[in-house]
Motif scaffolding. Structure first.
Motif: not given
Ligand SMILES: *Cc1c(COP(=O)(O)O)cnc(C)c1O
Length: 399
Positions: A105-108, A134-137, A186-188, A219-224, A248-250
């Motif tokens: 997952s993203g938070t992990e 920001s959002f990181h989990g 940072v999220e880009p 860079f937190d690219e979980v969403q991007t 993560a996500k995609a």
């Molecule tokens: C969604 C998100 C997370 C968290 O991901 P989860 O899979 O819900 O833990 C972390 N960082 C960013 C940038 C996100 O968009």
């Protein structure tokens, strides 16, 4: 089961930590999903950004079906071909030499980055600077990294050593650096915070700041990541490179997966005993991720992400000329944010009534993370619905 019967189960047995719409989804295909009553919905926000190539993409379905009958899960005490191939595929597309760690997952992925930053900061450095909004989990480390007090409420005390700078403000970040700082994260492009694009020079400026103070730039690219913005990784839209990035996500096209890619001189600090994830990098998730990458390449979907961004941008610009509720439009490939002068919750409900699934974030930002293979017709049809709904509001139409 009917939607009502499913809801009844949830009401008794499932913890109520989510606000759910009263719809039970049973099937998906491309950018459509169907509910238990057979109603079809057009999905402009498939899987909260996870279903990057649509619901049940055929290549991924086939790859997972074959893998599930061969080997589902073995721990990381063994080597597995899919994990090796996925690591290679992610690194080859990053444009810098890297090594991968996998989780679910993203938070992990963010937790892994935080631990890596602390391990690399030794001795004496442990502080991490992240950005407001920001959002990181949601796990406690990633939650602390998240620069939004509303998510921290009631969960204190949080992890020590985090401070927050205004996104886009280099001086603010520079002021927070001290002798104990080890990393910037940072999220880009801020996703949850409202699709906020970095101002010109910002990410490059963070790179310089990190270099000047020997900080790790994450860079937190979980969403991007994974092609969402028309590049494999969003940072590739600017002349900059991180030391580590999270995914993560995609990553696995809707199958749970997370990952960290770090430059070797950082990655080498994650030695046995420092970190692990039982399910991380399992063959099913890795095969799904490989099929996602293959699909994006075979179907030209990086290009398609840019075309979608242009088309959505044009639709919303033309609507903005007629609809005073639209304040700002922010687009980078298939990441679309439309800032409204009204709260977005009602808009989401009314689109749902018309069988269009969208999202609003940060209160008043309409957020679309469409599948990269959304068709032109689907795009136009969904935008027609959005347009109807927005223009029908009081003050929604210019006199
Ligand atoms: C969604 C998100 C997370 C968290 O991901 P989860 O899979 O819900 O833990 C972390 N960082 C960013 C940038 C996100 O968009």
């Amino acid at each position: 089961m009917t939607t009502q019967e499913t809801i009844a189960l949830f009401e008794y047995y499932v913890i109520g930590n989510y606000k759910r719409y009263p719809v039970s989804l049973v099937r998906g295909e491309g950018s459509y999903v169907w509910d238990a009553e057979g109603n079809r919905y057009l999905d402009f926000f498939p899987g909260w950004g996870c279903d990057l190539i649509g619901h049940c993409p055929p290549r991924l379905v086939k790859a997972v079906q074959e893998q599930v009958a061969r080997l589902i899960h073995v721990p990381n005490t063994w080597y597995t071909e899919p994990q090796g191939l996925l690591a290679k595929a992610l690194v080859e597309r990053a444009g810098f030499d890297g090594r991968c760690f996998f989780c679910n997952s993203g938070t992990e992925a963010v937790e892994a980055a935080i631990k890596l930053a602390r391990l690399c900061g030794k001795p004496g450095r442990y502080k991490i600077i992240t950005m407001l909004n920001s959002f990181h989990g949601r796990t406690l480390g990633a939650l602390t990294a998240t620069g939004q007090p509303k998510y921290h409420k009631g969960l204190e005390p949080l992890l020590a050593g985090f401070s927050y700078a205004l996104f886009g403000d280099l001086d603010a970040a520079a002021k927070l650096v001290d002798g104990e700082t080890c990393a910037l994260m940072v999220e880009p492009i801020q996703g949850e915070g409202g699709i906020n694009l970095p101002p010109p020079g910002y990410l490059e400026g963070l790179r310089e700041l990190a270099d000047r103070h020997k900080l790790m730039l994450i860079f937190d690219e979980v969403q991007t990541g994974m092609g969402r913005t028309g590049k494999w990784y969003a940072f590739q839209n600017w002349p900059v490179q991180p030391d580590a990035l999270t995914l993560a996500k995609a990553l696995a096209g809707g199958v749970a997966a997370g990952g960290l890619v770090a430059k070797p001189q950082f990655a080498e600090k994650l030695v046995p005993g420092t970190h692990a994830a039982t399910f991380g990098g399992n063959p099913l998730a890795c095969i799904a991720a490989l099929a996602t990458i293959e699909t994006i390449e075979a179907d030209g979907l990086l290009e398609r992400a840019l075309r979608l961004g242009d088309a959505f941008g044009r639709r919303f610009e033309s609507l903005k000329a007629r609809c005073p509720l639209i304040q700002k439009i922010r687009v980078q490939g298939a990441m679309i944010g439309v800032e409204l002068s009204i709260d977005g919750a009602l808009l989401v409900d009314q689109c749902l009534q018309k069988r269009l699934l969208i999202n609003c974030t940060h209160g008043n930002v309409l957020r679309l993370l469409p599948a990269l293979n959304l068709t032109d017709d689907q795009l136009e049809n969904g935008c027609d619905i959005l347009e109807d709904v927005l223009l029908s509001y009081e003050g929604g139409r210019k006199p």
